[in-house]
Scaffold this motif. Structure first.
Motif, PDB file in Angstrom:
ATOM      1  N   ILE A  67       0.746  -1.392   0.034  1.00  0.00           N
ATOM      2  CA  ILE A  67      -0.078  -0.077  -0.128  1.00  0.00           C
ATOM      3  C   ILE A  67       0.932   1.199  -0.058  1.00  0.00           C
ATOM      4  N   ASP A  68       1.926   1.124   0.930  1.00  0.00           N
ATOM      5  CA  ASP A  68       2.639   2.446   0.894  1.00  0.00           C
ATOM      6  C   ASP A  68       3.460   2.638  -0.482  1.00  0.00           C
ATOM      7  N   VAL A  69       3.907   1.596  -1.135  1.00  0.00           N
ATOM      8  CA  VAL A  69       4.107   1.736  -2.562  1.00  0.00           C
ATOM      9  C   VAL A  69       3.404   2.324  -3.487  1.00  0.00           C
ATOM     10  N   VAL A  70       2.000   2.086  -3.405  1.00  0.00           N
ATOM     11  CA  VAL A  70       1.086   2.830  -4.099  1.00  0.00           C
ATOM     12  C   VAL A  70       1.014   4.195  -3.766  1.00  0.00           C
ATOM     13  N   PHE A  71       0.991   4.561  -2.324  1.00  0.00           N
ATOM     14  CA  PHE A  71       1.041   6.054  -2.178  1.00  0.00           C
ATOM     15  C   PHE A  71       2.311   6.658  -2.745  1.00  0.00           C
ATOM     16  N   GLU A  72       3.399   5.951  -2.642  1.00  0.00           N
ATOM     17  CA  GLU A  72       4.647   6.844  -3.212  1.00  0.00           C
ATOM     18  C   GLU A  72       4.361   7.152  -4.674  1.00  0.00           C
ATOM     19  N   GLU A  73       3.394   6.290  -5.631  1.00  0.00           N
ATOM     20  CA  GLU A  73       3.081   6.347  -6.974  1.00  0.00           C
ATOM     21  C   GLU A  73       2.548   7.838  -7.102  1.00  0.00           C
ATOM     22  N   ILE A  74       1.675   8.304  -6.098  1.00  0.00           N
ATOM     23  CA  ILE A  74       0.738   9.324  -6.163  1.00  0.00           C
ATOM     24  C   ILE A  74       1.672  10.743  -6.163  1.00  0.00           C
ATOM     25  N   GLU A  75       1.449  11.629  -7.124  1.00  0.00           N
ATOM     26  CA  GLU A  75       2.077  12.889  -7.222  1.00  0.00           C
ATOM     27  C   GLU A  75       1.613  13.786  -5.950  1.00  0.00           C
ATOM     28  N   LEU A  76       2.582  14.513  -5.472  1.00  0.00           N
ATOM     29  CA  LEU A  76       2.234  15.216  -4.235  1.00  0.00           C
ATOM     30  C   LEU A  76       1.683  16.541  -5.040  1.00  0.00           C
ATOM     31  N   PRO A  77       1.022  17.229  -4.225  1.00  0.00           N
ATOM     32  CA  PRO A  77       0.200  18.476  -4.812  1.00  0.00           C
ATOM     33  C   PRO A  77       1.645  19.444  -5.255  1.00  0.00           C
ATOM     34  N   PRO A  78       1.681  20.112  -6.624  1.00  0.00           N
ATOM     35  CA  PRO A  78       2.631  20.756  -6.707  1.00  0.00           C
ATOM     36  C   PRO A  78       2.693  22.161  -6.113  1.00  0.00           C
ATOM     37  N   GLU A  79       3.838  22.733  -5.579  1.00  0.00           N
ATOM     38  CA  GLU A  79       3.927  24.080  -5.153  1.00  0.00           C
ATOM     39  C   GLU A  79       3.836  25.057  -6.181  1.00  0.00           C
ATOM     40  N   GLY A  80       3.981  26.310  -6.087  1.00  0.00           N
ATOM     41  CA  GLY A  80       3.923  27.265  -6.994  1.00  0.00           C
ATOM     42  C   GLY A  80       2.488  27.652  -7.906  1.00  0.00           C
ATOM     43  N   THR A  81       1.484  26.817  -7.592  1.00  0.00           N
ATOM     44  CA  THR A  81       0.539  27.176  -8.304  1.00  0.00           C
ATOM     45  C   THR A  81      -0.669  27.390  -7.316  1.00  0.00           C
ATOM     46  N   ASP A  82      -1.946  27.946  -7.751  1.00  0.00           N
ATOM     47  CA  ASP A  82      -2.961  28.128  -6.949  1.00  0.00           C
ATOM     48  C   ASP A  82      -3.468  26.758  -6.429  1.00  0.00           C
ATOM     49  N   TRP A  83      -4.052  26.749  -5.506  1.00  0.00           N
ATOM     50  CA  TRP A  83      -4.325  25.408  -4.561  1.00  0.00           C
ATOM     51  C   TRP A  83      -5.223  24.299  -5.184  1.00  0.00           C
ATOM     52  N   GLN A  84      -6.213  25.204  -6.113  1.00  0.00           N
ATOM     53  CA  GLN A  84      -7.167  24.299  -6.657  1.00  0.00           C
ATOM     54  C   GLN A  84      -6.334  23.532  -7.831  1.00  0.00           C
ATOM     55  N   SER A  85      -5.464  24.191  -8.727  1.00  0.00           N
ATOM     56  CA  SER A  85      -4.629  23.463  -9.601  1.00  0.00           C
ATOM     57  C   SER A  85      -3.861  22.239  -9.277  1.00  0.00           C
ATOM     58  N   ALA A  86      -3.287  22.692  -7.968  1.00  0.00           N
ATOM     59  CA  ALA A  86      -2.589  21.670  -6.974  1.00  0.00           C
ATOM     60  C   ALA A  86      -3.117  20.424  -6.812  1.00  0.00           C
ATOM     61  N   MET A  87      -4.501  20.776  -6.020  1.00  0.00           N
ATOM     62  CA  MET A  87      -5.141  19.698  -5.436  1.00  0.00           C
ATOM     63  C   MET A  87      -5.575  18.666  -6.846  1.00  0.00           C
ATOM     64  N   ARG A  88      -6.146  19.598  -7.878  1.00  0.00           N
ATOM     65  CA  ARG A  88      -6.726  18.793  -8.956  1.00  0.00           C
ATOM     66  C   ARG A  88      -5.597  17.879  -9.609  1.00  0.00           C
ATOM     67  N   ARG A  89      -4.275  18.076  -9.635  1.00  0.00           N
ATOM     68  CA  ARG A  89      -3.315  17.296 -10.193  1.00  0.00           C
ATOM     69  C   ARG A  89      -3.228  16.080  -9.226  1.00  0.00           C
ATOM     70  N   ARG A  90      -3.226  16.325  -7.992  1.00  0.00           N
ATOM     71  CA  ARG A  90      -2.818  15.322  -7.277  1.00  0.00           C
ATOM     72  C   ARG A  90      -3.996  14.382  -7.189  1.00  0.00           C
ATOM     73  N   ALA A  91      -5.081  14.795  -7.198  1.00  0.00           N
ATOM     74  CA  ALA A  91      -6.460  13.899  -7.149  1.00  0.00           C
ATOM     75  C   ALA A  91      -6.427  13.168  -8.520  1.00  0.00           C
ATOM     76  N   ILE A  92      -6.293  13.901  -9.729  1.00  0.00           N
ATOM     77  CA  ILE A  92      -6.230  12.969 -10.951  1.00  0.00           C
ATOM     78  C   ILE A  92      -5.000  12.003 -10.789  1.00  0.00           C
ATOM     79  N   SER A  93      -3.932  12.290 -10.276  1.00  0.00           N
ATOM     80  CA  SER A  93      -2.805  11.198 -10.144  1.00  0.00           C
ATOM     81  C   SER A  93      -3.407  10.129  -9.117  1.00  0.00           C
TER      82      SER A  93
END
Lengths: 224, 224
Positions: A67-93
């Motif tokens: 399970i932890d390997v799976v979590f490692e594969e998920i993109e972290l929310p990128p810094e340097g953008t608005d929070w919506q874009s960041a959360m959107r990316r990590r959710a899609i990932s």
DNA sequence: TTCGTACATCGTACGTCGTACGATGTACGA
DNA sequence: TCGTACATCGTACGACGTACGATGTACGAA
């Protein structure tokens, strides 16, 4: 039999916890987690079954590590953008990763303590929300809501017997409609017929709900 | 040994599919689904292991039936109220039921074909949404979003090692905070500390996200 | 009254599972 | 040279799901 040269990282031939867990993930992806047994895993690694227990205390611990390997594969929310874009990316990932490893969803229910990658992920998400102006309480709300949506969607998606619009249309016409008596299930019949005719693609469903949730969360923050 | 008088419904002493499945649910609730074996289940019913196979074709079929029992317990959206109240009630009911039977979430991942109670439920929810003025497509979106939230929340809740505000505060102070290095997890530390101090109750988290989602769905319908 | 048949129950046995235990061989520091 | 730590694995045990077939009961037909 031979002990090979010692390394922190896995050598190309020798076993290691990383290699054991990685092969377990591959096996579960390919055959389903029900088919994952210590003997099969060992065979896939060219080792004896009991050799795995040098790297892993038990099958339970192996599942935790997977399970932890799976979590490692998920993109972290990128810094340097608005929070919506960041959360959107990590959710899609997250959704992509969980679709690749559907067994992970089923395992989460029985596992209580989060692994290191899971914790790192939570930290990054919380950081992103707090910096965007969410209070501790509102960030907690947002976290629960977003994670619930992502996990729940992945859970439902894992149960779908089709991929893409074409397969959906085929299934709707060949399987759903004939099996659902129209007098007992008028609305499901209507849905299946209309959606199949309109070329509905369940893969596009995810972003709809995600964007709705993100927009609904926006007023909860106090921009700094 | 004795064949007892034939009845459609289970007699008080004899076996029946209903009784077998009900006892399986009880066992899974009490000990976890991992502890549910055909032999244990038979012992709990005062029968031989192989007797169960007269009522159930396989353990897989038993698990399918158990899930459908869980869906039977979930309240259908009541008619005669506005759609938000109706969906709210059924969501809260679903969350309660899934908290009672947390193993059901874990089983859903591996099961593709919905049982009769599941279908009846979907029909009722779709009917409620369509009658409230959601188009077929928008009703589908709403269905996915709401179900994802409910299932995902239940999945996360199943992994929580505590119930209620008191236990949360205890865990936060005694377990989370000591285990999370403040320099590595500053935001998680902040959250745990603030939430514990504020008497945060994770049980109240559900309605927050639910109401947010319901409100966000409202503009998608065309009131009739 | 007899008897065949359908219903309901279960004992035995097979292959597979997770893993406890202990044996074995290798590499290396002393 | 040798002890010790590392790494590997064979064997065995109890539990699992379930295929197979035996057994007993109830009941309609003869």
């Amino acid at each position: 039999m031979p002990a090979r040269e010692r390394r922190q990282v896995a050598s190309d031939a020798g076993l290691s916890k990383k290699r054991v867990v990685a092969e377990a993930v591959r096996l579960a992806d390919r055959e389903g987690v029900a088919e994952l047994s210590m003997r099969r895993l060992a065979r896939a690694l060219g080792a004896g079954a009991m050799s795995l227990y040098y790297y892993v205390a038990s099958k339970e611990e192996l599942l935790d590590a997977m399970i932890d390997v799976v979590f490692e594969e998920i993109e972290l929310p990128p810094e340097g953008t608005d929070w919506q874009s960041a959360m959107r990316r990590r959710a899609i990932s997250a959704r992509q990763v969980l679709a690749r490893h559907p067994w992970a969803i089923g395992l989460m229910e029985s596992r209580t303590s989060p692994g290191p990658a899971n914790l790192r992920h939570r930290e990054a998400v919380t950081a992103c929300l707090r910096r965007a102006g969410f209070s501790v309480l509102m960030a907690t709300h947002a976290n629960w809501l977003l994670d619930s949506y992502v996990y729940g969607f992945a859970l439902q998606e894992a149960g779908l017997p089709f991929d893409g619009a074409d397969e959906f249309a085929d299934m709707a016409e060949d399987v759903f409609l004939p099996q659902l008596p129209p007098d007992e299930f008028p609305y499901l019949n209507e849905s299946a017929a209309v959606l199949a005719a309109a070329g509905y693609d369940p893969a596009e469903e995810f972003t709809f709900g995600l964007d709705l949730v993100l927009a609904a969360l926006e007023p909860l923050r106090v921009p700094t």
